[in-house]
Design a protein around this motif. Structure first.
Motif, PDB file in Angstrom:
ATOM      1  N   ALA A 123      -0.572   1.700  -0.943  1.00 15.85           N
ATOM      2  CA  ALA A 123       0.572   1.353  -1.378  1.00 15.85           C
ATOM      3  C   ALA A 123       1.249   0.236  -0.461  1.00 15.85           C
ATOM      4  O   ALA A 123       1.900  -0.534  -1.053  1.00 15.85           O
ATOM      5  CB  ALA A 123       1.404   2.828  -1.149  1.00 15.85           C
ATOM      6  N   GLU A 124       0.957   0.232   0.817  1.00 13.78           N
ATOM      7  CA  GLU A 124       1.371  -0.619   1.762  1.00 13.78           C
ATOM      8  C   GLU A 124       1.024  -2.098   1.323  1.00 13.78           C
ATOM      9  O   GLU A 124       1.814  -2.962   1.301  1.00 13.78           O
ATOM     10  CB  GLU A 124       0.783  -0.327   3.228  1.00 13.78           C
ATOM     11  CG  GLU A 124       1.707  -1.092   4.057  1.00 13.78           C
ATOM     12  CD  GLU A 124       3.396  -0.918   4.194  1.00 13.78           C
ATOM     13  OE1 GLU A 124       4.135  -1.864   4.451  1.00 13.78           O
ATOM     14  OE2 GLU A 124       3.738   0.229   3.943  1.00 13.78           O
ATOM     15  N   LYS A 172       3.070  -2.852  -1.841  1.00 16.28           N
ATOM     16  CA  LYS A 172       4.177  -3.488  -1.297  1.00 16.28           C
ATOM     17  C   LYS A 172       4.317  -4.832  -0.838  1.00 16.28           C
ATOM     18  O   LYS A 172       5.334  -5.429  -0.966  1.00 16.28           O
ATOM     19  CB  LYS A 172       4.746  -2.450  -0.361  1.00 16.28           C
ATOM     20  CG  LYS A 172       6.252  -2.539   0.083  1.00 16.28           C
ATOM     21  CD  LYS A 172       6.652  -1.530   1.169  1.00 16.28           C
ATOM     22  CE  LYS A 172       8.367  -1.736   1.802  1.00 16.28           C
ATOM     23  NZ  LYS A 172       8.489  -0.841   2.822  1.00 16.28           N
ATOM     24  N   LYS A 173       3.543  -5.116   0.037  1.00 14.54           N
ATOM     25  CA  LYS A 173       3.483  -6.663   0.503  1.00 14.54           C
ATOM     26  C   LYS A 173       3.380  -7.507  -0.453  1.00 14.54           C
ATOM     27  O   LYS A 173       4.126  -8.633  -0.493  1.00 14.54           O
ATOM     28  CB  LYS A 173       2.183  -6.551   1.711  1.00 14.54           C
ATOM     29  CG  LYS A 173       2.215  -7.843   2.286  1.00 14.54           C
ATOM     30  CD  LYS A 173       1.373  -8.140   3.359  1.00 14.54           C
ATOM     31  CE  LYS A 173       1.026  -9.424   3.927  1.00 14.54           C
ATOM     32  NZ  LYS A 173      -0.312  -9.454   4.813  1.00 14.54           N
ATOM     33  N   GLU A 232       6.936  -7.886  -1.984  1.00 14.51           N
ATOM     34  CA  GLU A 232       7.651  -8.494  -1.177  1.00 14.51           C
ATOM     35  C   GLU A 232       7.588 -10.067  -1.311  1.00 14.51           C
ATOM     36  O   GLU A 232       8.554 -10.459  -1.461  1.00 14.51           O
ATOM     37  CB  GLU A 232       7.426  -7.966   0.062  1.00 14.51           C
ATOM     38  CG  GLU A 232       8.112  -6.567   0.490  1.00 14.51           C
ATOM     39  CD  GLU A 232       7.750  -6.143   1.734  1.00 14.51           C
ATOM     40  OE1 GLU A 232       6.740  -6.608   2.383  1.00 14.51           O
ATOM     41  OE2 GLU A 232       8.207  -4.999   2.151  1.00 14.51           O
ATOM     42  N   PRO A 259      11.009  -4.476  -2.708  1.00 12.48           N
ATOM     43  CA  PRO A 259      10.599  -2.995  -2.969  1.00 12.48           C
ATOM     44  C   PRO A 259      10.718  -1.910  -2.154  1.00 12.48           C
ATOM     45  O   PRO A 259      10.811  -2.361  -0.653  1.00 12.48           O
ATOM     46  CB  PRO A 259       9.250  -3.096  -3.240  1.00 12.48           C
ATOM     47  CG  PRO A 259       8.659  -4.406  -2.307  1.00 12.48           C
ATOM     48  CD  PRO A 259       9.825  -5.146  -2.194  1.00 12.48           C
ATOM     49  N   GLU A 260      11.063  -0.778  -2.395  1.00 15.63           N
ATOM     50  CA  GLU A 260      11.129   0.497  -1.461  1.00 15.63           C
ATOM     51  C   GLU A 260      10.131   1.286  -2.142  1.00 15.63           C
ATOM     52  O   GLU A 260      10.071   1.644  -3.042  1.00 15.63           O
ATOM     53  CB  GLU A 260      12.477   0.999  -1.321  1.00 15.63           C
ATOM     54  CG  GLU A 260      13.601   0.045  -0.844  1.00 15.63           C
ATOM     55  CD  GLU A 260      14.908   0.560  -0.837  1.00 15.63           C
ATOM     56  OE1 GLU A 260      14.956   1.884  -1.172  1.00 15.63           O
ATOM     57  OE2 GLU A 260      15.934   0.000  -0.440  1.00 15.63           O
ATOM     58  N   PHE A 261       9.131   1.943  -1.239  1.00 13.58           N
ATOM     59  CA  PHE A 261       8.425   2.946  -1.623  1.00 13.58           C
ATOM     60  C   PHE A 261       8.397   4.292  -0.914  1.00 13.58           C
ATOM     61  O   PHE A 261       9.007   4.210   0.297  1.00 13.58           O
ATOM     62  CB  PHE A 261       6.798   2.406  -1.195  1.00 13.58           C
ATOM     63  CG  PHE A 261       6.157   1.575  -2.211  1.00 13.58           C
ATOM     64  CD1 PHE A 261       4.862   1.362  -2.408  1.00 13.58           C
ATOM     65  CD2 PHE A 261       6.851   0.413  -2.596  1.00 13.58           C
ATOM     66  CE1 PHE A 261       4.308   0.509  -3.488  1.00 13.58           C
ATOM     67  CE2 PHE A 261       6.369  -0.700  -3.392  1.00 13.58           C
ATOM     68  CZ  PHE A 261       5.066  -0.489  -3.784  1.00 13.58           C
ATOM     69  N   VAL A 321       8.490   3.986  -6.863  1.00 17.54           N
ATOM     70  CA  VAL A 321       8.615   2.438  -6.451  1.00 17.54           C
ATOM     71  C   VAL A 321      10.094   1.974  -6.756  1.00 17.54           C
ATOM     72  O   VAL A 321      10.342   2.032  -8.114  1.00 17.54           O
ATOM     73  CB  VAL A 321       7.668   1.655  -7.131  1.00 17.54           C
ATOM     74  CG1 VAL A 321       7.777   0.229  -6.789  1.00 17.54           C
ATOM     75  CG2 VAL A 321       6.109   1.995  -6.610  1.00 17.54           C
ATOM     76  N   GLU A 380      12.207  -1.269  -7.389  1.00 17.99           N
ATOM     77  CA  GLU A 380      12.444  -2.775  -7.133  1.00 17.99           C
ATOM     78  C   GLU A 380      13.855  -3.271  -7.154  1.00 17.99           C
ATOM     79  O   GLU A 380      14.624  -2.973  -8.451  1.00 17.99           O
ATOM     80  CB  GLU A 380      11.586  -3.291  -8.411  1.00 17.99           C
ATOM     81  CG  GLU A 380       9.944  -3.095  -8.448  1.00 17.99           C
ATOM     82  CD  GLU A 380       9.298  -3.722  -9.659  1.00 17.99           C
ATOM     83  OE1 GLU A 380       8.172  -3.641  -9.584  1.00 17.99           O
ATOM     84  OE2 GLU A 380       9.982  -4.056 -10.620  1.00 17.99           O
TER      85      GLU A 380
END
Length: 211
Positions: free
Chosen positions: A129-130, A133-134, A137, A143-145, A156, A158
């Motif tokens: 997930a990280e 997310k990167k 970005e 994004p926020e996870f 997720v 956006e």
């Protein structure tokens, strides 16, 4: 987003293309320790990156340059131009060309996301997930996870749509973004908020049980 000395340093890097800490100190009225601290923080946040440039004999010079995330802080007319291109293609009856283009674009995004996630980990949900997310970005989605281990679900959020001008002309990016998560995680995906409907974000609830 940025004001004061950080904005001044970002503008300097944007203008110069690449710059060292010493050269930046010569331009701005800040102590070297302050410039170094700002550069390190901007680097950690993904707005700039370091590179070693050789301009003669001796050791290469450490310089900093903008990342895609950093460039996204600055105004761009590309999205407006893309919208006008779509209007032109539609007026000429090239709907199939538009669909083919967006499908190919999203296919490449899926391949890139899969590579990034697999390189991070084949099993660890947090690492995968990280990595995703990167990537989001860098694309400007802000994004926020959130992972709920008990229910094996990923949310997720956006917070920005980098395709907002395009969406005014065609909803294909919205359709393909939902498919993006379905193909990545091979599970149930539900979009629970939608910027195009007036919400503040596009939010996807994703089941990790089958991923």
């Amino acid at each position: 987003m940025f004001t004061g000395s950080k904005k001044e340093l970002l503008d300097l890097i944007k203008r110069e293309g690449a710059i060292s800490i010493d050269d930046a100190v010569d331009v701005v009225e800040l102590a070297k320790t302050t410039v170094r601290e700002h550069f390190l923080q901007l680097e950690r946040d993904g707005y700039i990156k370091r590179d070693y440039v050789r301009s003669g004999p001796g050791r290469p010079s450490l310089q900093y340059q903008m990342t895609q995330k950093g460039n996204n802080l600055y105004p761009s007319y590309e999205s407006v131009m893309m919208r006008e291109l779509l209007k032109y293609l539609k007026s000429n009856g090239d709907d199939e060309t538009i669909e083919d283009f967006f499908q190919a674009f999203w296919d490449k995004r899926i391949e890139k996301a899969r590579r990034s996630m697999d390189e991070a980990s084949e099993t660890d949900s947090y690492s995968r997930a990280e990595a995703l997310k990167k990537m989001l970005e860098e694309e400007g989605f802000m994004p926020e996870f959130n992972i709920d281990e008990e229910s094996e679900a990923l949310t997720v959020k956006e917070c920005n749509c980098p395709f907002s001008e395009v969406v005014k002309e065609t909803k294909l990016p919205c359709k393909l973004e939902a498919m993006f998560y379905k193909k990545l995680f091979q599970g149930d995906v539900e979009r629970t908020s939608y910027i195009a409907d007036g919400d503040f974000s596009c939010t996807y609830d994703i089941s990790l049980k089958a991923s």
